[in-house]
Motif scaffolding. Structure first.
Motif, PDB file in Angstrom:
ATOM      1  N   LEU A 115       0.828  -1.210   0.000  1.00  0.00           N
ATOM      2  CA  LEU A 115       0.000   0.000   0.000  1.00  0.00           C
ATOM      3  C   LEU A 115       0.858   1.254   0.000  1.00  0.00           C
ATOM      4  O   LEU A 115       1.791   1.375   0.797  1.00  0.00           O
ATOM      5  N   GLU A 125      -9.531   5.067   4.665  1.00  0.00           N
ATOM      6  CA  GLU A 125      -8.075   5.163   4.602  1.00  0.00           C
ATOM      7  C   GLU A 125      -7.531   6.080   5.693  1.00  0.00           C
ATOM      8  O   GLU A 125      -6.498   5.786   6.309  1.00  0.00           O
ATOM      9  N   ASP A 178      -7.972  -4.288   2.766  1.00  0.00           N
ATOM     10  CA  ASP A 178      -9.149  -4.574   1.940  1.00  0.00           C
ATOM     11  C   ASP A 178     -10.142  -3.416   1.979  1.00  0.00           C
ATOM     12  O   ASP A 178     -10.753  -3.069   0.958  1.00  0.00           O
ATOM     13  N   HIS A 181      -8.783  -0.590  -0.254  1.00  0.00           N
ATOM     14  CA  HIS A 181      -8.934  -0.904  -1.677  1.00  0.00           C
ATOM     15  C   HIS A 181     -10.395  -0.802  -2.106  1.00  0.00           C
ATOM     16  O   HIS A 181     -10.701  -0.292  -3.195  1.00  0.00           O
ATOM     17  N   ARG A 184     -11.313   2.853  -2.419  1.00  0.00           N
ATOM     18  CA  ARG A 184     -10.712   3.464  -3.610  1.00  0.00           C
ATOM     19  C   ARG A 184     -11.447   3.029  -4.875  1.00  0.00           C
ATOM     20  O   ARG A 184     -11.653   3.837  -5.790  1.00  0.00           O
ATOM     21  N   ARG A 185     -11.838   1.761  -4.942  1.00  0.00           N
ATOM     22  CA  ARG A 185     -12.590   1.299  -6.116  1.00  0.00           C
ATOM     23  C   ARG A 185     -13.917   2.034  -6.230  1.00  0.00           C
ATOM     24  O   ARG A 185     -14.323   2.443  -7.325  1.00  0.00           O
TER      25      ARG A 185
END
Length: 306
Positions: A115, A125, A178, A181, A184-185
């Motif tokens: 990361l 985050e 996880d 991510h 962010r997606r």
């Protein structure tokens, strides 16, 4: 302007600023102390530079009373004094010194192979980064990580990566990595414009699972480089030689139904009733001959075999 004559008032003001929810002084995080000393005091507090030493001394005393000597040391460190001096010169120098000190802090989570922290963070985050900082601080307090020890940087990174991949209650039982991510997606999928948003929304879930990569995925490339050796003679049109292409297609089963590797020139055999189009010894297509007149030009369209 803040008057600092009464140390008790200063301590109360510091507690209200750093712990607005009324948490005990022992819950101070070193990252928050660093941010206060290096940024909030010179930029956001209504205090004159002459008052900084008294404010910092009061904060150090407060932290020592709460059994937080590591965080207390930040208040009176040479780094803090240098950063405050930089802010007094120009805001640009102050900001640069602040960022440099944060990057060098042992409680700042570093980027890892798993990361790289984003310059702009979503809620998940930001929460993960704050908790990671507290985790590193605890590891320092427990001597799990020792900055002066050999291999400290590697140990720190591994410690962080283990934490990133361990389920955490702050992320509903997901591992922080996880959760980051996923966030962010979602941010990528929901970004404008609307047309792209619709397309990306269909792909977002596919990105949640890493594609399976075989151990020998690079073997064809290795074979090609080894086969080329010191170089191969390309065709007139700049393609790989046919023999090499045929060998690769045979070796890795790269043929599509009805297709064979081609060269740039073909041979046309004119028979009584048909034209046969050949690539070397391979027949590409057959075309009916509809005229007995001499043929000067013929355009052959390949027909894919079923």
């Amino acid at each position: 302007m803040m008057h600092t004559g009464n140390t008790g008032d200063v301590r109360d003001h510091l507690l209200g600023w750093l712990l607005p929810d009324g948490d005990p002084a022992g819950s101070f995080a070193q990252q928050d102390v660093e941010r206060f000393c290096w940024y909030e005091l010179p930029v956001k507090w209504a205090a004159e530079p002459a008052e900084y030493p008294h404010i910092l001394a009061a904060l150090a005393e407060l932290l020592n009373d709460a059994d937080r000597p590591r965080a207390a040391a930040v208040c009176t460190s040479a780094a803090t004094l240098a950063i405050l001096d930089a802010w007094q010169r120009t805001s640009e120098e102050g900001r640069a010194a602040f960022r440099q000190a944060v990057d060098a802090s042992p409680v700042t989570p570093p980027d890892t192979a798993l990361l790289a922290w984003g310059p702009v963070m979503g809620i998940d985050e930001a929460v993960a980064r704050s908790n990671a900082s507290r985790m590193l601080e605890q590891a320092l307090d427990d001597s799990v990580l020792v900055p002066s020890a050999r291999g400290y940087a590697t140990a720190r990174t591994l410690h962080l990566e283990r934490w990133l991949t361990t389920p955490h209650p702050a992320h509903d039982g997901q591992a922080p990595l996880d959760a980051i991510h996923s966030e962010r997606r979602c941010a990528w999928a929901e970004a404008p414009p609307a047309a792209r948003r619709r397309l990306r929304s269909r792909l977002a879930n596919l990105l949640a699972t890493a594609p399976e990569v075989h151990d020998n995925a690079a073997e064809p490339l290795r074979w090609l480089l080894e086969s080329a050796g010191d170089g191969v003679a390309l065709t007139q049109a700049g393609y790989l030689p046919r023999a090499l292409v045929v060998e690769a297609a045979d070796r890795y089963d790269w043929y599509l139904p009805g297709m064979v590797p081609r060269t740039e020139t073909v041979t046309i055999l004119m028979e009584d009733t048909v034209f046969r189009v050949l690539d070397g010894d391979v027949e590409l297509s057959t075309h009916a001959r509809t005229s007995d007149k001499p043929i000067r030009q013929f355009k052959a369209v390949a027909r894919t075999r079923e």
